[in-house]
Design an enzyme around this catalytic site. Sequence first.
Site, mmCIF file in Angstrom:
data_model
loop_
_atom_site.group_PDB
_atom_site.id
_atom_site.type_symbol
_atom_site.label_atom_id
_atom_site.label_comp_id
_atom_site.label_asym_id
_atom_site.label_seq_id
_atom_site.Cartn_x
_atom_site.Cartn_y
_atom_site.Cartn_z
ATOM 1 N N GLU A 109 23.315 -16.972 31.076
ATOM 2 C CA GLU A 109 23.471 -16.139 29.938
ATOM 3 C C GLU A 109 23.809 -17.071 28.427
ATOM 4 O O GLU A 109 23.489 -16.561 27.656
ATOM 5 C CB GLU A 109 24.337 -15.148 30.032
ATOM 6 C CG GLU A 109 25.620 -15.641 29.914
ATOM 7 C CD GLU A 109 26.303 -16.386 31.462
ATOM 8 O OE1 GLU A 109 25.601 -16.564 32.115
ATOM 9 O OE2 GLU A 109 27.678 -16.673 31.530
ATOM 10 N N HIS A 156 25.752 -20.704 33.935
ATOM 11 C CA HIS A 156 25.895 -19.731 33.111
ATOM 12 C C HIS A 156 24.400 -19.396 32.416
ATOM 13 O O HIS A 156 24.079 -20.148 31.303
ATOM 14 C CB HIS A 156 26.661 -19.787 32.073
ATOM 15 C CG HIS A 156 28.376 -19.868 32.532
ATOM 16 N ND1 HIS A 156 28.935 -18.610 32.929
ATOM 17 C CD2 HIS A 156 29.126 -20.912 32.694
ATOM 18 C CE1 HIS A 156 29.951 -18.957 33.011
ATOM 19 N NE2 HIS A 156 30.118 -20.351 33.253
ATOM 20 N N CYS A 196 28.911 -17.791 37.768
ATOM 21 C CA CYS A 196 30.140 -18.538 37.998
ATOM 22 C C CYS A 196 31.377 -17.750 38.521
ATOM 23 O O CYS A 196 31.371 -17.799 39.505
ATOM 24 C CB CYS A 196 30.505 -18.996 36.303
ATOM 25 S SG CYS A 196 31.697 -20.192 36.066
#
Lengths: 302, 195
Positions: free
Chosen positions: B181, B179, B84
């Site tokens: 994560e 994202h 991002c």
Amino acid sequence: MPLNLDLAGLRQGTELIKRGFASMQKGGVIMDVTNGEQAAIAEEAGAVAVMALERVPADIRAAGGVARMADPLKVAEIIEAVTIPVMAKCRIGHLAEALVLQELGVDMIDESEVLTPADPFHHVDKHSFKVPFVCGARDLGEALRRIGEGAAMIRTKGEPGTGNVIEAVRHQRVVMEKIRSLKGLSGEELEAVAREISAPAELVRETAKLQRLPVVNFAAGGIASPADAALMMLLGSDGIFVGSGIFKAKNPKMMAKAVVEATMHFDEPSVVAEVSRGLGEAMQGVEISTLAHEQRMQERGY
Amino acid sequence: MKAGVVAVQGDVSEHIHALENAMHVLSISGEAIRVRKAADVLSVDSLIIPGGESTTISKLLKLSGMFDAIRKRASEGMPLMGTCAGCILLAKKGGEQVEKTSTELLGLMDMGVDRNYFGRQRESFEASLSIDGLSRPFTGVFIRAPAIVETWGRCKPLAEFAGRTAMARQDNMLALAFHPELSADSSLHAMLLNL
């Protein structure tokens, strides 16, 4: 920048997306601004987001009367001025103001005690919104009630518009101590705590396990210097809201940059010292004991 | 193995957890650390620039001296992933918003990006992606996400969404508009560790 894309069928407004937005703010400073020019100064200083307001809390306090959401024209001006996220405040329980802010394209709504509460019984049901909410809390029960209603981020209430950090410290410490006290409790004991603090039992169990709030937790309400920001980070805050502290300071540009750097380097006193040098006067501030009970914004909400 | 996450601002702990999971899955012994100084950049075997605000992260990288250290290590071949905001910083060309805010980019990958390409937070979304090198679909979480609007030279697209590139690779570097994560799946972190 409207985009001609068919985004239908995609999952939007999920808890993951709302809490994910809050996670992206971590380690950052969110600054109150009242016009496009101030918003640009905040962005240039390295703010991760701005809070669009009609007046900063110190001026709301001085003006008295009923404080409402900002004029949509003002919110639009600020959205136009910056590329970083724009947040705005609605009154506690004011569903219609919250819907208007979502419609305007605000990235996160602060259901805030800084404005005059609109509902004597309830906060807004935040699950029904696509945009995430942040809410203030003074203790663990209040924080978990807000998360139960759908808040994606919690902040201390502190005492807004005072430039006095003691109440933010109080709220952060009270929440952290309660979380520590949950460690090692049995299932039955956690149920009893949930009843005692009027919080959803599931969230009490999750908090006990995580040993922190289940959502991002910022400090707010009275932060007025780089050292104040560093203090709140040392106490375990995930990031900082600065309200009146920037644009009520003698040199807002320098103060804004200094608070951003002190927040990142909170555990390096040499950096906090360096950025604090020659900043000029911070906002004057208010001694909390001089405020009458009805002047304490932190008492608002349920 | 020592994997680092740039920790100036953004969702650092989520990346640390994902790296730890990936190490566990790959049976790699090692640690995931927060990288806060130029000296830390020199000590890690791979590095992630996380999500957050690209304007803020860029400024803090410059102030801390990590900006030049990351450029140096990446050009020497250290595996580097940007997600991002991190993806924006890896690009050689930023769009209008990058120019408007005078954000300095690391300029390491042959690609152009547009910030907030899909709109504001209310337009943010989750979508299933098909990614080159992964055997199963990956849930991409796009939060005020950028898009990779062009690639050239050595930079190759690995995943597409809505006719734009959502993930690209150039040699030792991975750029992701979304994202990884935030998904429960650490396979893209494993891809970084295997570069």
